[in-house]
Scaffold this active site. Structure first.
Site, short mmCIF file in Angstrom:
data_model
loop_
_atom_site.label_atom_id
_atom_site.label_comp_id
_atom_site.label_asym_id
_atom_site.label_seq_id
_atom_site.Cartn_x
_atom_site.Cartn_y
_atom_site.Cartn_z
N GLU A 348 0.72 -0.78 0.10
CA GLU A 348 0.04 -0.37 -0.17
C GLU A 348 0.89 1.47 0.24
O GLU A 348 1.32 1.84 0.99
CB GLU A 348 -1.26 -0.43 1.33
CG GLU A 348 -2.02 1.27 1.55
CD GLU A 348 -2.24 1.50 2.68
OE1 GLU A 348 -2.56 2.76 3.16
OE2 GLU A 348 -1.91 0.55 3.18
N ARG A 389 6.82 5.63 1.41
CA ARG A 389 6.58 4.67 0.83
C ARG A 389 7.10 4.67 -0.52
O ARG A 389 7.75 3.56 -1.55
CB ARG A 389 5.13 4.28 1.46
CG ARG A 389 5.11 3.78 2.13
CD ARG A 389 3.45 3.13 3.08
NE ARG A 389 3.05 2.43 4.36
CZ ARG A 389 2.95 1.94 4.11
NH1 ARG A 389 2.03 1.15 3.45
NH2 ARG A 389 2.70 2.07 5.56
#
Length: 421
Positions: A348, A389
């Site tokens: 994710e 991320r």
């Protein structure tokens, strides 16, 4: 917050919706609270009628020059009892509201029913992961390049913090500017909000009271202030207690902020590196719209987040979350998952959610349709993207056999180089 009228008029729908999320509705508590609320209201209404009757009779007796002392004493007694009931009514309303605040949102009919992520549905994939024989993870890459220092971060702040250095720090800053420029250039109005907010703001977006243990809290004198877990909180609450005109909608904001989350527990590989941190950077997308345009707005918001991944040429997939995997306030959520070579899987990087009027009820955000009465609008938000991320995904997907990392073409003007060595 769910509509109280829905519980009172269509309780079976609420119970069924919550069951899809694995939540058992406490019917006994609801009936007890609702019964107490109705009892107090009925007694108060009866006393108000009695007060009005006595007042009329006192007025009549005074006009007739009769002695009304006894009725005046009764009038005072009724007034005192009514004050007590009005206080009891406020307490009953507060207790019922507190009960409502514990209930998550109801999933939309298009959401797959399931207990957890195993019931999520893949909607699409974009890009093809590059073949790699023995990909390094971002920790080894960053440490070897001298751009990531987790040991010194732990010396400063403990676990789940990071120090980025040199090109690593610049890459983080470049990603923030790139994402903000991309969104601001496509119709999202940029906002730079405060990073500390009042408890009312956390309540409005659903973090309080249920998730207080996940928050960082500080004080200004005796007044509590919370460090924001995401820009969703201050940006959504920009319009708390306001009524927007229908022709203003949709309102679309993007915001870069640092984010702070005190998440407990172990997440396996997430405890290593910078995938799950107590402090991280994120560019958030927040939208406000009418109920009939909400699902279309969710597609637009999600596509806006996808544009970042596509511009950076990072392979990803879009997942529709199941009823048991969605966030507390969400009615429908898409997760964008980016390919991480070291884990040989998608992880994710953005969660794009439509909340219906759930947050708007808690924060009292409404809109006025042309010629109509104010109604609760619908709120949406999503990461556009989580910067840390994205940093991880770039290092891993653009790594070279010699340990260097190529810079995506879209970022080269921001970085001033083509390769991190």
């Amino acid at each position: 917050m769910l509509d109280a009228a829905l519980l009172r008029n269509d309780l079976d729908t609420v119970i069924l919706g919550l069951a899809k999320r694995g939540v058992e509705f406490d019917r006994e508590a609801f009936q007890r609270l609702e019964s107490e609320r109705r009892r107090v209201i009925q007694e108060a209404e009866a006393l108000k009628a009695e007060r009005n009757r006595v007042s009329d009779e006192v007025a009549r007796m005074k006009r007739a020059k009769e002695n009304a002392d006894a009725l005046i004493a009764t009038q005072k007694d009724v007034g005192e009892r009514l004050k007590g009931l009005e206080a009891a009514e406020k307490e009953a309303d507060a207790a019922f509201k507190a009960f409502l605040a514990t209930l998550p949102n109801l999933p939309h009919e298009s959401v797959p029913v399931g207990k957890d992520e195993h019931a999520n549905a893949e909607i699409k994939r974009w890009g093809t992961p590059a073949p790699m024989e023995k990909p390094l993870d971002h920790v080894e890459l960053g440490t070897r390049l001298g751009i990531l220092d987790l040991d010194r971060a732990a010396k400063l702040s403990g676990a789940r913090f990071a120090v980025l250095k040199g090109p690593g720090a610049k890459l983080d800053r470049a990603l923030i500017a790139f994402m903000a420029d991309l969104h601001a250039g496509s119709g999202w109005t940029e906002v730079l909000p405060p990073y500390l907010v009042l408890p009312e703001c956390m309540y409005g977006t659903g973090q309080l009271p249920k998730f207080e243990q996940d928050l960082f809290k500080t004080y200004r004198g005796e007044d509590a202030l919370y460090l924001i877990p995401t820009a969703e909180v201050p940006v959504t609450n920009l319009y708390r207690e306001e009524i927007l005109a229908e022709d203003q909608l949709p309102v679309r904001h993007c915001a870069f902020t640092p984010c702070f989350r005190s998440e407990a527990g172990s997440y396996g590989k997430d405890t290593k590196g910078i995938i799950r941190q107590h402090q991280f950077h994120k560019v958030e997308l927040v939208a406000f719209t009418t109920p009939d345009q909400a699902l279309e707005e969710l597609e637009h918001l999600t596509a806006s987040a996808e544009r970042v991944l596509e511009a950076l040429e990072l392979p990803y997939r879009r997942m529709l979350l199941s009823s048991g995997d969605m966030g507390f306030s969400s009615r429908k959520t898409y997760d964008l998952e980016v390919w991480l070579p070291s884990q040989d899987t998608y992880r994710e990087i953005s969660s794009c959610s439509w909340f219906g009027d759930f947050q708007a009820r808690r924060a009292n955000i409404r809109y006025r349709p042309a010629g109509g009465k104010p109604q609760f609008l619908h709120t949406l938000n999503g990461s556009g993207l989580a910067v840390g991320r994205t940093w991880v995904a770039i290092l891993e997907n653009y790594q070279q056999p010699d340990g260097s990392v190529r810079v995506p073409k879209a970022l080269q003007p921001y970085m001033g180089c083509e390769v991190i060595r």
